[in-house]
Scaffold this motif. Structure first.
Motif, PDB file in Angstrom:
ATOM      1  N   LEU A 152      -1.172   9.379   5.607  1.00  0.00           N
ATOM      2  CA  LEU A 152      -0.247  10.469   5.892  1.00  0.00           C
ATOM      3  C   LEU A 152       0.774  10.621   4.774  1.00  0.00           C
ATOM      4  N   LEU A 153       1.242   9.501   4.254  1.00  0.00           N
ATOM      5  CA  LEU A 153       2.189   9.550   3.147  1.00  0.00           C
ATOM      6  C   LEU A 153       1.554  10.171   1.913  1.00  0.00           C
ATOM      7  N   ALA A 154       0.282   9.827   1.650  1.00  0.00           N
ATOM      8  CA  ALA A 154      -0.417  10.394   0.495  1.00  0.00           C
ATOM      9  C   ALA A 154      -0.574  11.898   0.631  1.00  0.00           C
ATOM     10  N   VAL A 155      -0.848  12.368   1.850  1.00  0.00           N
ATOM     11  CA  VAL A 155      -0.998  13.803   2.078  1.00  0.00           C
ATOM     12  C   VAL A 155       0.339  14.517   1.896  1.00  0.00           C
ATOM     13  N   LYS A 156       1.406  13.908   2.356  1.00  0.00           N
ATOM     14  CA  LYS A 156       2.736  14.520   2.266  1.00  0.00           C
ATOM     15  C   LYS A 156       3.180  14.715   0.815  1.00  0.00           C
ATOM     16  N   ARG A 204      -2.085  16.887  -7.604  1.00  0.00           N
ATOM     17  CA  ARG A 204      -3.399  16.662  -8.228  1.00  0.00           C
ATOM     18  C   ARG A 204      -3.581  15.178  -8.540  1.00  0.00           C
ATOM     19  N   SER A 205      -2.497  14.518  -9.008  1.00  0.00           N
ATOM     20  CA  SER A 205      -2.597  13.102  -9.347  1.00  0.00           C
ATOM     21  C   SER A 205      -2.803  12.237  -8.115  1.00  0.00           C
ATOM     22  N   ALA A 206      -2.458  12.786  -6.929  1.00  0.00           N
ATOM     23  CA  ALA A 206      -2.591  12.009  -5.698  1.00  0.00           C
ATOM     24  C   ALA A 206      -3.962  12.153  -5.056  1.00  0.00           C
ATOM     25  N   ARG A 207      -4.804  12.998  -5.602  1.00  0.00           N
ATOM     26  CA  ARG A 207      -6.114  13.231  -5.006  1.00  0.00           C
ATOM     27  C   ARG A 207      -6.941  11.956  -4.938  1.00  0.00           C
ATOM     28  N   GLY A 208      -6.888  11.155  -6.002  1.00  0.00           N
ATOM     29  CA  GLY A 208      -7.648   9.909  -6.014  1.00  0.00           C
ATOM     30  C   GLY A 208      -7.199   8.958  -4.927  1.00  0.00           C
ATOM     31  N   MET A 209      -5.897   8.955  -4.596  1.00  0.00           N
ATOM     32  CA  MET A 209      -5.398   8.081  -3.543  1.00  0.00           C
ATOM     33  C   MET A 209      -5.944   8.503  -2.189  1.00  0.00           C
ATOM     34  N   VAL A 210      -5.925   9.808  -1.912  1.00  0.00           N
ATOM     35  CA  VAL A 210      -6.427  10.300  -0.633  1.00  0.00           C
ATOM     36  C   VAL A 210      -7.910   9.990  -0.487  1.00  0.00           C
ATOM     37  N   GLU A 211      -8.666  10.200  -1.560  1.00  0.00           N
ATOM     38  CA  GLU A 211     -10.101   9.915  -1.520  1.00  0.00           C
ATOM     39  C   GLU A 211     -10.350   8.432  -1.294  1.00  0.00           C
ATOM     40  N   ALA A 212      -9.552   7.587  -1.963  1.00  0.00           N
ATOM     41  CA  ALA A 212      -9.722   6.145  -1.811  1.00  0.00           C
ATOM     42  C   ALA A 212      -9.446   5.712  -0.379  1.00  0.00           C
ATOM     43  N   LEU A 213      -8.445   6.304   0.253  1.00  0.00           N
ATOM     44  CA  LEU A 213      -8.114   5.954   1.624  1.00  0.00           C
ATOM     45  C   LEU A 213      -9.165   6.467   2.605  1.00  0.00           C
ATOM     46  N   LEU A 256       0.835  -1.207   0.000  1.00  0.00           N
ATOM     47  CA  LEU A 256       0.000   0.000   0.000  1.00  0.00           C
ATOM     48  C   LEU A 256       0.873   1.262   0.000  1.00  0.00           C
ATOM     49  N   HIS A 257       1.916   1.266   0.818  1.00  0.00           N
ATOM     50  CA  HIS A 257       2.849   2.391   0.810  1.00  0.00           C
ATOM     51  C   HIS A 257       3.492   2.540  -0.576  1.00  0.00           C
ATOM     52  N   GLN A 258       3.837   1.400  -1.160  1.00  0.00           N
ATOM     53  CA  GLN A 258       4.457   1.417  -2.484  1.00  0.00           C
ATOM     54  C   GLN A 258       3.517   2.025  -3.522  1.00  0.00           C
ATOM     55  N   ALA A 259       2.234   1.652  -3.461  1.00  0.00           N
ATOM     56  CA  ALA A 259       1.245   2.186  -4.404  1.00  0.00           C
ATOM     57  C   ALA A 259       1.066   3.692  -4.223  1.00  0.00           C
ATOM     58  N   VAL A 260       1.098   4.151  -2.965  1.00  0.00           N
ATOM     59  CA  VAL A 260       0.976   5.586  -2.696  1.00  0.00           C
ATOM     60  C   VAL A 260       2.170   6.331  -3.263  1.00  0.00           C
ATOM     61  N   ARG A 261       3.364   5.810  -3.053  1.00  0.00           N
ATOM     62  CA  ARG A 261       4.570   6.472  -3.563  1.00  0.00           C
ATOM     63  C   ARG A 261       4.577   6.543  -5.089  1.00  0.00           C
ATOM     64  N   LYS A 262       4.001   5.530  -5.730  1.00  0.00           N
ATOM     65  CA  LYS A 262       3.939   5.527  -7.190  1.00  0.00           C
ATOM     66  C   LYS A 262       2.763   6.347  -7.712  1.00  0.00           C
ATOM     67  N   GLU A 263       1.951   6.858  -6.779  1.00  0.00           N
ATOM     68  CA  GLU A 263       0.778   7.652  -7.132  1.00  0.00           C
ATOM     69  C   GLU A 263      -0.172   6.870  -8.046  1.00  0.00           C
ATOM     70  N   ASP A 264      -0.304   5.606  -7.717  1.00  0.00           N
ATOM     71  CA  ASP A 264      -1.183   4.707  -8.473  1.00  0.00           C
ATOM     72  C   ASP A 264      -2.471   4.532  -7.676  1.00  0.00           C
ATOM     73  N   HIS A 265      -3.433   5.407  -7.940  1.00  0.00           N
ATOM     74  CA  HIS A 265      -4.659   5.384  -7.137  1.00  0.00           C
ATOM     75  C   HIS A 265      -5.497   4.142  -7.366  1.00  0.00           C
ATOM     76  N   ILE A 266      -5.345   3.496  -8.527  1.00  0.00           N
ATOM     77  CA  ILE A 266      -6.093   2.259  -8.782  1.00  0.00           C
ATOM     78  C   ILE A 266      -5.592   1.151  -7.870  1.00  0.00           C
ATOM     79  N   SER A 267      -4.264   1.004  -7.785  1.00  0.00           N
ATOM     80  CA  SER A 267      -3.689  -0.001  -6.887  1.00  0.00           C
ATOM     81  C   SER A 267      -4.036   0.299  -5.440  1.00  0.00           C
TER      82      SER A 267
END
Length: 248
Positions: free
Chosen positions: A223-227, A231-240, A188-199
């Motif tokens: 927290l990692l997603a927020v840091k 714009r591309s990370a918005r989907g990850m934050v919403e998913a979490l 999950l951390h890896q997916a956040v770092r890659k900004e892969d909101h689908i994963s």
């Protein structure tokens, strides 16, 4: 014409040729009349460094590979440059060859390449869903096997954005969703770092995964997603945030 020659004549001809010529002769001609070939003729292939079964798979000649396995009892566990026949078939993304090897040797020991990657990790990295599905059918397969950098098959699915394979891996109860890499981070951390909101969405929905787990740097996935918020990370934050198991 070659099929009418006596085996002793074929043996003499092969011994008179160099490595490349003998391979061409064996693959292009002799195997058309395989009944006339004997184990002594196969011995000529030692002039070439690649074992016969490896070469048959490399050339995608599954008819030859099947003959070697059934009639000449070729060993699929033989290694060439650190690669077994099973790993070679997977690296070539040839599910038919994988099926052939596993069909004749269902208890085949699963080996790793020089990087420590096992069959499942290689299949995931190659993005071959059919081979991944086939390998998961074997209870003896270590689905959580990690290579030298600590990456598991699940992490390779995230690394290569193989979303269909990632979803399929999570259906297997043997898969450890909380496994860590050498940096102390999970998939999950890896997916956040890659900004892969689908994963991120796929992983966050798995009830086995502790979405509030902190990595080595004491960061939850949220927290990692927020840091690293972009714009591309918005989907990850919403998913979490949509996951009710998150501790805000």
């Amino acid at each position: 014409m070659l099929g009418r020659l006596r085996n002793q004549c074929l043996l003499w001809i092969c011994r008179s040729l160099d490595g490349k010529e003998i391979v061409q002769l064996t693959i292009c001609y002799c195997w058309a009349t395989a009944q006339s070939c004997t184990k002594y003729l196969l011995d000529c292939l030692h002039y070439d460094k690649i074992p016969p079964l490896h070469r048959a798979i490399l050339k995608r000649r599954l008819d030859i590979a099947r003959l070697l396995l059934t009639h000449y009892h070729a060993s699929p566990s033989s290694m060439y440059r650190g690669t077994s026949t099973l790993l070679l078939a997977i690296e070539m993304s040839c599910p038919q060859a994988v099926n052939l090897i596993l069909e004749h040797h269902p208890r085949l020991s699963y080996t790793c390449d020089f990087q420590g990657q096992g069959p499942l990790s290689i299949a995931v990295a190659k993005g071959n869903f059919a081979i991944v599905e086939r390998l998961l059918q074997y209870p003896a397969l270590d689905v959580n096997d990690r290579c030298t950098d600590g990456m598991s098959a699940l992490m390779y699915a995230v690394e290569h954005a193989e979303h269909a394979i990632l979803s399929h891996l999570l259906t297997d109860p043997r898969v450890n969703v909380s496994i860590e890499d050498r940096f102390g981070q999970n998939a999950l951390h890896q997916a956040v770092r890659k900004e892969d909101h689908i994963s991120v969405q796929i992983l966050a929905r798995d009830p086995r995964l502790d979405v509030n787990w902190c990595g080595t740097h004491r960061n939850t996935a949220l927290l990692l997603a927020v840091k690293i918020f972009r714009r591309s990370a918005r989907g990850m934050v919403e998913a979490l945030l949509l996951n009710l198991r998150i501790s805000h």
